[in-house]
Design a protein around this motif. Structure first.
Motif, short mmCIF file in Angstrom:
data_model
loop_
_atom_site.label_atom_id
_atom_site.label_comp_id
_atom_site.label_asym_id
_atom_site.label_seq_id
_atom_site.Cartn_x
_atom_site.Cartn_y
_atom_site.Cartn_z
N THR A 83 -14.02 107.36 48.67
CA THR A 83 -14.66 108.62 48.28
C THR A 83 -13.65 109.76 48.23
O THR A 83 -13.63 110.56 47.29
CB THR A 83 -15.80 108.97 49.27
N LYS A 84 -12.77 109.83 49.23
CA LYS A 84 -11.73 110.86 49.24
C LYS A 84 -10.80 110.72 48.04
O LYS A 84 -10.43 111.71 47.41
CB LYS A 84 -10.95 110.80 50.55
N TYR A 85 -10.43 109.50 47.72
CA TYR A 85 -9.56 109.24 46.58
C TYR A 85 -10.22 109.69 45.28
O TYR A 85 -9.61 110.37 44.45
CB TYR A 85 -9.19 107.75 46.52
N LEU A 86 -11.48 109.31 45.10
CA LEU A 86 -12.20 109.67 43.88
C LEU A 86 -12.41 111.18 43.78
O LEU A 86 -12.31 111.75 42.69
CB LEU A 86 -13.54 108.92 43.80
N ASP A 87 -12.69 111.84 44.89
CA ASP A 87 -12.85 113.30 44.90
C ASP A 87 -11.54 114.00 44.53
O ASP A 87 -11.53 114.96 43.76
CB ASP A 87 -13.33 113.79 46.27
N LYS A 129 -8.35 117.03 40.60
CA LYS A 129 -7.12 117.13 39.81
C LYS A 129 -7.46 117.27 38.33
O LYS A 129 -6.90 118.11 37.63
CB LYS A 129 -6.25 115.89 40.05
N ARG A 130 -8.39 116.46 37.85
CA ARG A 130 -8.82 116.55 36.46
C ARG A 130 -9.48 117.90 36.18
O ARG A 130 -9.26 118.51 35.15
CB ARG A 130 -9.79 115.42 36.11
#
Length: 170
Positions: free
Chosen positions: A23-27, A32-33
């Motif tokens: 979840t942290k990685y996807l957030d 960033k996007r």
């Protein structure tokens, strides 16, 4: 205890940890996007107003948010460098500089559109911005007012005055 019991215990303990990390990685990836999208949207919205504060500040964020390690994003940074070089070039004058500025800004926005999966061609980017003539006139008038006031304050220009009615002497 069997091997399947150990796997079950491991899954119970590691499952939440893996889920939180994912979840942290996807957030982080989404944020960033979003920062890149914010840059693109601001530059698109201000492309007719290249001296606006928003436009200038946003241009200065490009090399902070786009990554050199990604080939598409490196193309954005390379376009930004070309644009920046032109903006600081005092040897090109007038309309030639203006035409080159527009060409390089369109190229920069086009490369950003490719990174962010927008289906804009260069013609759309160049010709689809709305900029009222009145805004240009206001900018010109404000520049003249500022220059005039500076000339007065520096003693290079006098304020013209004409007396039309003198008070009666008693």
């Amino acid at each position: 205890m069997t091997i399947s019991d150990w796997i079950m215990i491991l899954a119970v303990f590691l499952g939440p940890i893996v889920a939180v990390q994912l979840t942290k990685y996807l957030d982080a990836k989404k944020e960033k996007r979003q920062r890149k999208l914010d840059i693109f949207k601001t530059l698109m919205a201000t492309r007719s107003y290249s001296t606006s504060w928003d436009h200038v500040m946003t241009l200065n964020r490009i090399d902070l948010e786009f990554e050199r390690s990604n080939p598409k994003e490196k193309a954005v940074i390379d376009s930004w460098k070309q644009y920046l070089d032109l903006l600081g070039d005092k040897t090109i004058k007038g309309e030639q500089w203006g035409a080159k500025r527009i060409e390089l800004l369109v190229e920069l926005l086009y490369k950003m559109a490719l990174v962010l999966d927008y289906d804009f061609d260069k013609t759309h980017i160049k010709n689809s911005a709305y900029s009222p003539i009145a805004h240009g006139n206001i900018d010109i008038q404000q520049a003249k007012i500022r220059e005039g006031i500076i000339d007065i304050l520096e003693g290079n220009r006098n304020i013209p005055m004409r007396v039309t009615n003198l008070p009666e002497q008693s």
